[in-house]
Design a protein around this motif. Structure first.
Motif, PDB file in Angstrom:
ATOM      1  N   CYS A   1      15.760  38.963  -0.420  1.00  0.00           N
ATOM      2  CA  CYS A   1      14.311  38.894  -0.611  1.00  0.00           C
ATOM      3  C   CYS A   1      13.931  38.647  -2.060  1.00  0.00           C
ATOM      4  O   CYS A   1      12.780  38.322  -2.351  1.00  0.00           O
ATOM      5  N   LEU A   2      14.864  38.811  -2.987  1.00  0.00           N
ATOM      6  CA  LEU A   2      14.562  38.639  -4.410  1.00  0.00           C
ATOM      7  C   LEU A   2      15.009  37.280  -4.931  1.00  0.00           C
ATOM      8  O   LEU A   2      15.039  37.064  -6.140  1.00  0.00           O
ATOM      9  N   THR A   3      15.329  36.362  -4.027  1.00  0.00           N
ATOM     10  CA  THR A   3      15.759  35.031  -4.450  1.00  0.00           C
ATOM     11  C   THR A   3      14.690  34.372  -5.314  1.00  0.00           C
ATOM     12  O   THR A   3      13.512  34.343  -4.953  1.00  0.00           O
ATOM     13  N   GLY A   4      15.107  33.860  -6.455  1.00  0.00           N
ATOM     14  CA  GLY A   4      14.165  33.207  -7.358  1.00  0.00           C
ATOM     15  C   GLY A   4      13.565  34.124  -8.390  1.00  0.00           C
ATOM     16  O   GLY A   4      12.900  33.668  -9.328  1.00  0.00           O
ATOM     17  N   THR A   5      13.772  35.425  -8.256  1.00  0.00           N
ATOM     18  CA  THR A   5      13.273  36.389  -9.230  1.00  0.00           C
ATOM     19  C   THR A   5      14.416  36.774 -10.173  1.00  0.00           C
ATOM     20  O   THR A   5      15.585  36.496  -9.887  1.00  0.00           O
ATOM     21  N   PRO A   6      14.107  37.421 -11.289  1.00  0.00           N
ATOM     22  CA  PRO A   6      15.186  37.838 -12.195  1.00  0.00           C
ATOM     23  C   PRO A   6      15.920  39.086 -11.731  1.00  0.00           C
ATOM     24  O   PRO A   6      16.804  39.579 -12.431  1.00  0.00           O
ATOM     25  N   TRP A   7      15.578  39.598 -10.525  1.00  0.00           N
ATOM     26  CA  TRP A   7      16.156  40.866 -10.091  1.00  0.00           C
ATOM     27  C   TRP A   7      17.135  40.677  -8.934  1.00  0.00           C
ATOM     28  O   TRP A   7      17.051  39.726  -8.164  1.00  0.00           O
ATOM     29  N   ALA A   8      18.015  41.628  -8.808  1.00  0.00           N
ATOM     30  CA  ALA A   8      18.956  41.656  -7.695  1.00  0.00           C
ATOM     31  C   ALA A   8      19.284  43.106  -7.388  1.00  0.00           C
ATOM     32  O   ALA A   8      19.207  43.980  -8.270  1.00  0.00           O
ATOM     33  N   ILE A   9      19.616  43.390  -6.146  1.00  0.00           N
ATOM     34  CA  ILE A   9      19.985  44.748  -5.755  1.00  0.00           C
ATOM     35  C   ILE A   9      21.340  44.714  -5.079  1.00  0.00           C
ATOM     36  O   ILE A   9      21.730  43.724  -4.461  1.00  0.00           O
ATOM     37  N   ARG A  10      22.065  45.816  -5.215  1.00  0.00           N
ATOM     38  CA  ARG A  10      23.356  45.967  -4.568  1.00  0.00           C
ATOM     39  C   ARG A  10      23.459  47.397  -4.037  1.00  0.00           C
ATOM     40  O   ARG A  10      22.947  48.329  -4.656  1.00  0.00           O
ATOM     41  N   LEU A  11      24.124  47.529  -2.912  1.00  0.00           N
ATOM     42  CA  LEU A  11      24.407  48.849  -2.353  1.00  0.00           C
ATOM     43  C   LEU A  11      25.868  49.179  -2.605  1.00  0.00           C
ATOM     44  O   LEU A  11      26.753  48.343  -2.397  1.00  0.00           O
ATOM     45  N   GLY A  12      26.121  50.376  -3.044  1.00  0.00           N
ATOM     46  CA  GLY A  12      27.495  50.795  -3.291  1.00  0.00           C
ATOM     47  C   GLY A  12      27.653  52.283  -3.071  1.00  0.00           C
ATOM     48  O   GLY A  12      26.902  52.891  -2.298  1.00  0.00           O
ATOM     49  N   GLN A  13      28.588  52.892  -3.753  1.00  0.00           N
ATOM     50  CA  GLN A  13      28.835  54.323  -3.625  1.00  0.00           C
ATOM     51  C   GLN A  13      28.939  54.954  -5.000  1.00  0.00           C
ATOM     52  O   GLN A  13      29.519  54.377  -5.921  1.00  0.00           O
ATOM     53  N   ALA A  14      28.352  56.129  -5.112  1.00  0.00           N
ATOM     54  CA  ALA A  14      28.458  56.909  -6.342  1.00  0.00           C
ATOM     55  C   ALA A  14      29.525  57.983  -6.131  1.00  0.00           C
ATOM     56  O   ALA A  14      30.347  57.893  -5.221  1.00  0.00           O
ATOM     57  N   ALA A  15      29.491  59.023  -6.941  1.00  0.00           N
ATOM     58  CA  ALA A  15      30.457  60.114  -6.808  1.00  0.00           C
ATOM     59  C   ALA A  15      30.333  60.764  -5.431  1.00  0.00           C
ATOM     60  O   ALA A  15      29.251  60.807  -4.834  1.00  0.00           O
ATOM     61  N   ALA A  16      31.436  61.291  -4.942  1.00  0.00           N
ATOM     62  CA  ALA A  16      31.493  61.947  -3.630  1.00  0.00           C
ATOM     63  C   ALA A  16      31.098  60.985  -2.504  1.00  0.00           C
ATOM     64  O   ALA A  16      30.641  61.417  -1.446  1.00  0.00           O
ATOM     65  N   LYS A  17      31.245  59.704  -2.759  1.00  0.00           N
ATOM     66  CA  LYS A  17      30.980  58.660  -1.768  1.00  0.00           C
ATOM     67  C   LYS A  17      29.547  58.674  -1.261  1.00  0.00           C
ATOM     68  O   LYS A  17      29.273  58.290  -0.124  1.00  0.00           O
ATOM     69  N   ARG A  18      28.617  59.117  -2.108  1.00  0.00           N
ATOM     70  CA  ARG A  18      27.213  59.080  -1.721  1.00  0.00           C
ATOM     71  C   ARG A  18      26.678  57.662  -1.885  1.00  0.00           C
ATOM     72  O   ARG A  18      26.942  57.006  -2.898  1.00  0.00           O
ATOM     73  N   PRO A  19      25.894  57.174  -0.908  1.00  0.00           N
ATOM     74  CA  PRO A  19      25.324  55.831  -1.029  1.00  0.00           C
ATOM     75  C   PRO A  19      24.466  55.721  -2.287  1.00  0.00           C
ATOM     76  O   PRO A  19      23.773  56.665  -2.671  1.00  0.00           O
ATOM     77  N   ALA A  20      24.502  54.573  -2.908  1.00  0.00           N
ATOM     78  CA  ALA A  20      23.731  54.348  -4.122  1.00  0.00           C
ATOM     79  C   ALA A  20      23.218  52.922  -4.147  1.00  0.00           C
ATOM     80  O   ALA A  20      23.873  51.996  -3.664  1.00  0.00           O
ATOM     81  N   LEU A  21      22.016  52.759  -4.676  1.00  0.00           N
ATOM     82  CA  LEU A  21      21.430  51.441  -4.846  1.00  0.00           C
ATOM     83  C   LEU A  21      21.394  51.096  -6.323  1.00  0.00           C
ATOM     84  O   LEU A  21      20.950  51.896  -7.150  1.00  0.00           O
ATOM     85  N   GLU A  22      21.889  49.913  -6.665  1.00  0.00           N
ATOM     86  CA  GLU A  22      21.888  49.440  -8.046  1.00  0.00           C
ATOM     87  C   GLU A  22      20.811  48.370  -8.203  1.00  0.00           C
ATOM     88  O   GLU A  22      20.712  47.456  -7.378  1.00  0.00           O
ATOM     89  N   MET A  23      20.008  48.484  -9.241  1.00  0.00           N
ATOM     90  CA  MET A  23      18.977  47.498  -9.541  1.00  0.00           C
ATOM     91  C   MET A  23      19.390  46.725 -10.794  1.00  0.00           C
ATOM     92  O   MET A  23      19.693  47.326 -11.832  1.00  0.00           O
ATOM     93  N   TYR A  24      19.415  45.404 -10.682  1.00  0.00           N
ATOM     94  CA  TYR A  24      19.802  44.542 -11.785  1.00  0.00           C
ATOM     95  C   TYR A  24      18.639  43.661 -12.200  1.00  0.00           C
ATOM     96  O   TYR A  24      17.850  43.213 -11.353  1.00  0.00           O
ATOM     97  N   GLU A  25      18.551  43.380 -13.509  1.00  0.00           N
ATOM     98  CA  GLU A  25      17.598  42.412 -14.048  1.00  0.00           C
ATOM     99  C   GLU A  25      18.378  41.462 -14.948  1.00  0.00           C
ATOM    100  O   GLU A  25      19.005  41.887 -15.932  1.00  0.00           O
ATOM    101  N   ALA A  26      18.357  40.170 -14.590  1.00  0.00           N
ATOM    102  CA  ALA A  26      19.121  39.176 -15.326  1.00  0.00           C
ATOM    103  C   ALA A  26      20.581  39.611 -15.459  1.00  0.00           C
ATOM    104  O   ALA A  26      21.183  39.547 -16.530  1.00  0.00           O
TER     105      ALA A  26
END
Length: 268
Positions: A11-36
């Protein structure tokens, strides 16, 4: 920082942002927000009271000014109301479309020159909860009866419509045990050494218990068709439960077999 992240939204195609889903400590779900391609925030799933608004940014998408905001979903998982303020007129407010990400975060994007963003949690009302619950219960109650409608059964449940492996045939008989016909079926099946599934009606089994026992002793599968031959769509959940429970109890007592299958009556 979350590890093992993978792109999950376009949904962020064409914008300077991107999101990724991964895992933090203890395998808790985490969302990463990127800009450029630079990490600007990591939102980790947590059981503590959520911070509704985690961050907001302004940028340009294909030459158009835009803004983004993100945060954690509230405890009831309802999407918040997100309003961006600004634009050519300072008092302009635009309600953004909000999407859920990963089951614990939300994301909102709007196009325009905005200066501030506001986030409001609107809990699901008791009335809305009741209506939602009623809809779910109605769907659950009606679902088995829907399989009695031929076109829907063939489209949604091909396995129940007889669509299976080539070269295989399953014989099933409904509405028994009937002293007028079931003995003839039993004799023919015995002659050709074939087993079948009999969907029994409780009231018929009550009238011919010996015939029901003979079906089970002959090695045929015993299944439930109900107590009365009445369409579930025309009955309430309580009446349906009583009908099926009564039929199940009778089948177990008479045949010593606990049925694993149920076929709803086809006549409404």
């Amino acid at each position: 920082m979350a590890t093992g992240a993978a792109p999950v939204e376009q949904c962020l195609t064409g914008t300077p942002w991107a999101i990724r889903l991964g895992q933090a400590a203890a395998k808790r779900p985490a969302l990463e927000m990127y800009e450029a391609e630079t990490l600007v925030d990591v939102v980790v799933r947590s059981s503590v009271a959520p911070q509704m608004l985690r961050g907001a940014r302004r940028g340009v998408s294909r030459g158009r000014p835009c803004a983004i905001a993100w945060g954690r979903l509230p405890a009831d998982s309802t999407l918040p109301v997100v309003l961006f303020t600004g634009g050519r007129w300072a008092g302009r407010k635009q309600r953004a479309e909000v999407i859920a990400i990963g089951g614990f975060c939300w994301l909102a994007v709007a196009y325009g020159r905005f200066t501030t963003v506001g986030v409001e949690h609107v809990p699901m009302s008791a009335t809305r909860l009741a209506v939602t619950a009623a809809g779910v219960l109605a769907a659950a109650h009606a679902a088995p009866a829907v399989t009695s409608i031929g076109p829907l059964r063939r489209r949604l449940f091909p396995g129940l419509a007889g669509v299976g492996e080539p070269g295989h045939v399953a014989l099933t008989f409904d509405d028994g045990p009937d002293p007028r016909s079931t003995p003839a079926f039993l004799a023919a099946l015995r002659e050709y050494e074939v087993k079948a599934t009999f969907f029994l009606l409780g009231r018929m089994l009550k009238a011919a218990p010996d015939l029901g026992r003979e079906l089970a002793e002959s090695g045929h599968e015993i299944a439930v068709h109900g107590w009365e031959h009445r369409c579930m769509l025309l009955r309430g959940p309580a009446a349906t439960y009583d009908d099926l429970a009564r039929a199940m109890e009778s089948i177990v007592q008479v045949t010593g077999t606990a049925p694993r299958r149920y076929r709803p009556p086809t006549v409404c």
